[in-house]
Design an enzyme around this catalytic site. Sequence first.
Site: not given
Ligand code: ADP
Ligand code: MG
Length: 396
Positions: A38, A196, A354, A377
């Site tokens: 940053r 999720k 992230g 975010g």
């Molecule tokens: P971002 O931070 O890029 O927006 P998210 O926080 O939504 O991404 O998702 C990242 C998380 O999703 C990671 O910690 C990863 O381990 C988890 N993840 C991805 N695929 C699976 C899976 N099949 N089962 C469990 N966790 C998963």
């Molecule tokens: Mg995340």
Amino acid sequence: MRAFKTLDDMGDIHGKRVLVREDLNVPMADGAVTDDTRLRAAVPTVAELADKGAIVLVLAHFGRPKGVPNPEMSLALVTKPFEGVLGRPVRFIAWEGAAEAIATLAPGEIGLLENTRFFAGEEKNAADVIDRFAALGDLYVNDAFSAAHRAHASTEGLAHRLPAFAGRQMEAELDALDKALGNPAHPVAAVVGGAKVSTKLDVLKHLVARVDHLVIGGGMANTFLAARGVNVGKSLCEHELTGTAEEIFAAADAAGCTIHLPYDVVVAKEFAPNPPSLRTCNVHEVAADEMILDIGPAAVEALGDVLKTCRTLVWNGPLGAFETPPFDAATVALARTAAALTAEGSLVSVAGGGDTVAALNVAGVAEAMTFVSTAGGAFLEWMEGKQLPGVAALAR
Ligand code: ADP
Ligand code: MG
């Protein structure tokens, strides 16, 4: 003409006091900055303004002091590290006596003001705090896209009080996001992964109406597979959201968006690095005691073929549990394909989030994408199609 003014529209700023909102909220351990991304991102705007002879006054928040001055969250701690990356002196300016201190700065000099969140009115966008900040400057530059989803005094209120401009970092981010979703070259593919569905419902709903291909991976694919009658075993799956998944399938159909779910998956009975029970199978062959931890190689190859037909890619969320090997394989492979197509000039690739940024760094391709947003975010809210107040306030 752009929807917002940039540093190019500021005219002669020699001797003008320019308040610049940056995101300097860096992680620290034992008094040292552990990731200076940053700080480095703030350099182009701050240096350009100083080179043009402005009195540069950086505004930023640091931590969550909740309106109470707290020496552990003082930007005095960031002054030296910021000087280091800027390669020029920076004067720390406490709130007490700020106007007098600023009056002693010469054109081209840089001041870093104390944490904006030491005032309770900052996060409330309160008029008295906006007044206090506005009294210190003649012009306002917002260079902190990552804070633009908040309507705070220093991110939104000030833009209505002083002539307002986007900094170089903000400008680059807005241009990239416009190319990816605002006004993209079609066909457009969106890749959405992560744990999720519930955290990304609004993202999915916004995307089906705008993109030609929606690739769903990660844990959230399991909910969509379950909605299609697939037995996902012990996988992370939000069974209560299969109805919502059906609605998203229907909205995609109506909008002419093709949803891509994996045909094959990587499964294991335990979630551990390289577990002995690791295997790759068709989505219809997942056993009751197995969990899906990544999408499979056939699915990745098919997605690569989709990307080859596309001109724009917007990506949020890893395709698998990438922190634990080998469940990073699909994410790394797709990232390499996207990087190669970007290098050939056939694809504009924009990614953010992230964990997505971390995953692209694991794949070693973050630099090879057209643009990678570290905004977290704010990036997600933009993927949801929301107006970001800090951006809206910059409109001409
Ligand atoms: P971002 O931070 O890029 O927006 P998210 O926080 O939504 O991404 O998702 C990242 C998380 O999703 C990671 O910690 C990863 O381990 C988890 N993840 C991805 N695929 C699976 C899976 N099949 N089962 C469990 N966790 C998963
Ligand atoms: Mg995340």
